[in-house]
Design a protein around this motif. Structure first.
Motif, short mmCIF file in Angstrom:
data_model
loop_
_atom_site.label_atom_id
_atom_site.label_comp_id
_atom_site.label_asym_id
_atom_site.label_seq_id
_atom_site.Cartn_x
_atom_site.Cartn_y
_atom_site.Cartn_z
N UNK A 161 -15.21 -60.78 31.01
CA UNK A 161 -15.28 -61.56 29.78
C UNK A 161 -14.49 -60.86 28.67
N UNK A 162 -14.72 -59.58 28.48
CA UNK A 162 -14.01 -58.84 27.44
C UNK A 162 -12.54 -58.65 27.80
N UNK A 163 -12.26 -58.53 29.08
CA UNK A 163 -10.87 -58.43 29.52
C UNK A 163 -10.09 -59.69 29.14
N UNK A 164 -10.78 -60.81 29.07
CA UNK A 164 -10.13 -62.06 28.66
C UNK A 164 -9.50 -61.97 27.29
N UNK A 165 -10.03 -61.13 26.44
CA UNK A 165 -9.48 -60.95 25.10
C UNK A 165 -8.59 -59.72 24.99
N UNK A 166 -8.41 -58.99 26.08
CA UNK A 166 -7.64 -57.75 26.01
C UNK A 166 -6.13 -57.98 26.06
N UNK A 214 -1.48 -61.66 23.86
CA UNK A 214 -1.15 -63.08 23.68
C UNK A 214 -2.42 -63.92 23.66
N UNK A 215 -3.34 -63.65 24.57
CA UNK A 215 -4.60 -64.40 24.57
C UNK A 215 -5.37 -64.16 23.28
N UNK A 216 -5.40 -62.92 22.83
CA UNK A 216 -6.12 -62.60 21.59
C UNK A 216 -5.50 -63.35 20.41
N UNK A 217 -4.18 -63.37 20.32
CA UNK A 217 -3.50 -64.08 19.23
C UNK A 217 -3.80 -65.58 19.28
N UNK A 250 2.36 -69.04 26.38
CA UNK A 250 1.23 -69.69 25.70
C UNK A 250 0.50 -70.62 26.67
N UNK A 251 1.23 -71.42 27.40
CA UNK A 251 0.60 -72.35 28.35
C UNK A 251 -0.18 -71.60 29.42
N UNK A 252 0.41 -70.54 29.95
CA UNK A 252 -0.25 -69.75 30.98
C UNK A 252 -1.54 -69.11 30.45
N UNK A 253 -1.47 -68.54 29.27
CA UNK A 253 -2.65 -67.88 28.70
C UNK A 253 -3.71 -68.89 28.28
N UNK A 254 -3.29 -70.07 27.81
CA UNK A 254 -4.25 -71.12 27.48
C UNK A 254 -5.02 -71.56 28.73
N UNK A 255 -4.34 -71.64 29.85
CA UNK A 255 -5.00 -72.02 31.10
C UNK A 255 -6.10 -71.02 31.43
N UNK A 256 -5.81 -69.74 31.27
CA UNK A 256 -6.80 -68.69 31.51
C UNK A 256 -7.96 -68.81 30.53
N UNK A 257 -7.65 -68.95 29.25
CA UNK A 257 -8.69 -69.06 28.22
C UNK A 257 -9.56 -70.29 28.42
N UNK A 307 -9.33 -45.55 18.09
CA UNK A 307 -8.96 -46.55 19.10
C UNK A 307 -7.46 -46.51 19.34
N UNK A 308 -6.69 -46.42 18.26
CA UNK A 308 -5.23 -46.38 18.38
C UNK A 308 -4.76 -45.18 19.20
N UNK A 309 -5.41 -44.05 19.00
CA UNK A 309 -4.99 -42.81 19.67
C UNK A 309 -5.60 -42.61 21.06
N UNK A 310 -6.52 -43.46 21.44
CA UNK A 310 -7.21 -43.27 22.72
C UNK A 310 -6.23 -43.39 23.88
N UNK A 311 -6.24 -42.39 24.74
CA UNK A 311 -5.35 -42.39 25.90
C UNK A 311 -6.11 -42.69 27.19
N UNK A 312 -7.39 -42.95 27.09
CA UNK A 312 -8.22 -43.17 28.28
C UNK A 312 -8.38 -44.64 28.63
N UNK A 313 -7.90 -45.53 27.78
CA UNK A 313 -7.99 -46.96 28.07
C UNK A 313 -6.64 -47.49 28.47
#
Length: 113
Positions: free
Chosen positions: A21-26, A29-32, A58-65, A107-113
């Motif tokens: 679920x959270x990956x859906x917003x990661x 393009x999907x987030x925007x 946009x079309x591809x990401x809309x389908x996922x969303x 968050x910006x500097x995190x290298x573990x994600x």
């Protein structure tokens, strides 16, 4: 859409679904797209202009969303208009923005994600 009762799933499966679920917003393009749809319904062309991505992206990401329940659509004349499917998505994004505001540099500097 058939709802899945997460209470009947084992904890590993529940965790995987929540992570997805959270990956859906990661995806940026999907987030925007989700962000753009918070204020108004838009068609694909309007979203392309609003977020600066290609029509195919946009079309591809809309389908996922849409498949995962973040957005829904309706036809109006020759256009398909997309909108946020559940107002709780707005709440999730608002909470995320508040947390990010408090932790942006880490968050910006995190290298573990």
């Amino acid at each position: 859409m058939r709802e899945l009762n997460t209470a009947s799933l084992d904890s590993v499966t529940q965790t995987e679904i929540y992570a997805k679920f959270f990956h859906g917003l990661s995806n940026p393009t999907r987030f925007k797209i989700v962000e753009a749809l918070l204020d108004q319904e838009m068609n694909v062309s309007q979203l392309v202009d609003a977020i600066g991505a290609s029509q195919s992206q946009v079309s591809n990401q809309l389908a996922c969303l849409k498949w995962c329940g973040y957005v829904t659509s309706r036809q109006e004349g020759k256009y398909i208009l997309y909108r946020i499917s559940d107002e709780r998505v707005r709440t999730i994004l608002q909470l995320a923005k508040e947390i990010v505001a408090d932790n942006a540099e880490h968050i910006r500097c995190c290298t573990r994600m």
